[in-house]
Design an enzyme around this catalytic site. Structure first.
Site, PDB file in Angstrom:
ATOM      1  N   PRO A   1     -18.824   8.111 -14.457  1.00 57.00           N
ATOM      2  CA  PRO A   1     -20.081   9.016 -14.133  1.00 57.00           C
ATOM      3  C   PRO A   1     -19.636   9.867 -14.330  1.00 57.00           C
ATOM      4  O   PRO A   1     -20.984  10.790 -13.719  1.00 57.00           O
ATOM      5  CB  PRO A   1     -20.540   8.159 -12.660  1.00 57.00           C
TER       6      PRO A   1
ATOM      7  N   ASP B   1     -15.926   5.230 -28.462  1.00 58.74           N
ATOM      8  CA  ASP B   1     -14.925   4.881 -27.813  1.00 58.74           C
ATOM      9  C   ASP B   1     -13.910   6.093 -28.164  1.00 58.74           C
ATOM     10  O   ASP B   1     -12.849   6.584 -28.881  1.00 58.74           O
ATOM     11  CB  ASP B   1     -14.793   3.870 -28.697  1.00 58.74           C
TER      12      ASP B   1
ATOM     13  N   CYS C   1      -6.897   4.129 -11.250  1.00 54.44           N
ATOM     14  CA  CYS C   1      -6.793   4.174  -9.968  1.00 54.44           C
ATOM     15  C   CYS C   1      -6.654   2.423  -9.972  1.00 54.44           C
ATOM     16  O   CYS C   1      -6.539   1.536  -8.951  1.00 54.44           O
ATOM     17  CB  CYS C   1      -8.426   4.345  -9.088  1.00 54.44           C
TER      18      CYS C   1
END
Length: 450
Positions: A262, A306, A378
């Site tokens: 985001p 992509d 992450c």
């Protein structure tokens, strides 16, 4: 779309929030739907619009608490139920989980937690026959629940066995237990500020971490907090804010941000003066990135594509830097996204590692000689971090590691590996108040193209 009716003006206060919490739990546990998609965006639960801000916050906290303590709740209910949790009525299961979580970990009177769970069951055709059972079990939970939990004394119940086994093998049993304990606490709110962290720490009743992130325990709608609408800061875990800093001085340099939405890292790079091209394959997520940049009064070129297939700039010029925040199992973010623990499976790792390999190979081709590649995930899984970079360095003779120094990450030597990579764990950054401790689990490596 959930079949249950939504709140009516005459409805018992708090029942609508619990009904929607039950729907969302059912979405995670039985339909493999993420919390994010059920709480925000076009596919969000339609009943959320009927809730007050207070009830919406209660619902979110309730769902997160249950998912964070799901293993413990399962153990507890198995002790209180002679024949196990009813499997023919999902709403009965949800009502038991919701009631027990409130009794044990939330500031809700026991009688209210029991009553509302019973009403929740009564309002569902398939589950109504279990109203007496739910009432009896939750009353027992109020009397006996805490001693039964204390008897176990293990946060490892709340980590899926396959995941705990992996962490134990890679980090050792002691660290694996520390990670599990850190994940059991509701996390703080971390924000990256454009300037003057001292002022924002004061205004948001928080504190400044060594990394300059402002951390606060304020709850409720982020949009209502001072400075959000005006674009003075954005939400970003302290660990997630570190990879973007590994490029050093980037004013005027061209940086591609792969899988950018985001947009927290995009915002960091733009704010530091880079000319950023943000690439993400999701139109909806890219729209959210653009909205965030607009709020922050920052500008970047945005490309919906992509990244692994993206040809790069029309001119064919290589980038001075490329940041890859690669799609991954996200096991480092379970304390903030507790649904991850129950939605991911070990078989997911191989497919994601293959995608990460493609992204790395594409980045090498789009990086100019002398350019810097920062790769991060992450994830706590070595296949998505250390092993991915080892494989790239073995196959690409033109790439070399540029070791990270502790001074670049606020002197936090414990988060720098022997190879010079970054590895944060949820149990890092201790604090006397465990709610103010911890980091998301991140891996990052910095490479340079010769």
């Amino acid at each position: 779309m959930p079949s249950q009716r939504f709140a009516l003006p005459s409805e018992v206060p708090g029942l609508a929030a619990r009904r929607i919490a039950a729907d969302i739990l059912d979405g995670v546990l039985h339909k493999q739907r993420t919390l994010d998609e059920q709480l925000d965006g076009a596919a969000a639960h339609p009943g959320l619009k009927t809730l007050s801000d207070r009830d919406r916050a209660l619902m979110r906290r309730l769902v997160a608490t249950i998912l964070r303590r799901l293993g413990t709740l399962g153990h507890l209910l198995s002790r209180l139920l002679d024949r196990g949790i009813p499997t023919d009525a999902p709403r009965a299961q949800s009502a038991l989980l919701i009631g027990a979580a409130q009794i044990l970990w939330m500031d809700v009177p026991d009688h209210a937690a029991v009553d509302l769970s019973v009403r929740l069951v009564q309002s569902d055709r398939r589950a109504a026959k279990y109203a007496g059972l739910v009432n009896a079990v939750l009353r027992r939970c109020a009397r006996e629940g805490q001693p039964l939990i204390d008897e176990v004394k293990s946060q490892t119940l709340d980590i899926p066995p396959w995941l705990l086994a992996r962490w134990t093998a890679h980090y050792g049993e002691s660290v694996a237990r520390d990670i599990a304990l850190a994940i059991s606490y509701e996390p703080s709110l971390d924000i990256t500020v454009k300037s003057d962290p001292e002022q924002w720490a004061s205004r948001l009743h928080g504190e400044i971490l060594p990394t300059a992130t402002v951390r606060t325990l304020l709850q409720g709608s982020v949009k209502m907090l001072p400075g959000f609408i005006e674009g003075h800061w954005w939400v970003q875990d302290a660990a997630a804010a570190l990879p973007g800093r590994l490029f050093g001085e980037i004013a005027g340099k061209s940086i591609a941000d792969f899988c950018a939405a985001p947009g927290g890292k995009t915002a960091q790079l733009v704010h530091a003066g880079a000319r950023v091209t943000a690439v993400d394959r999701s139109p909806a997520r890219m729209a959210r990135l653009r909205d965030n940049l607009t709020r922050l009064s920052l500008e970047a070129e945005t490309v919906v594509a992509d990244a692994a297939e993206w040809p790069g700039t029309k001119s064919g010029e290589g980038f001075d830097g490329i940041l890859i925040d690669a799609p991954c199992t996200s096991t480092g973010t379970i304390r903030r996204h507790p649904d991850v623990a129950w939605l991911r499976q070990e078989v997911d790792i191989a497919a994601l590692a293959a995608l990460q390999k493609r992204l790395l190979q594409k980045a090498v081709t789009l990086l100019r000689p002398g350019g810097t590649l920062v790769y991060c995930t992450c994830s706590l899984e070595p296949e998505e971090g250390e092993q991915a970079i080892a494989a790239l360095l073995a196959s690409e003779s033109g790439m070399r590691r540029a070791p990270i120094e502790a001074g670049e990450v606020a002197g936090l030597q414990e988060i720098v590996t022997a190879e010079g990579d970054l590895r944060t764990l949820p149990c890092h950054l201790p604090h006397p108040d465990p709610r103010l401790a911890g980091l998301d689990g991140f891996y990052a490596a910095r490479l340079v193209k010769s």
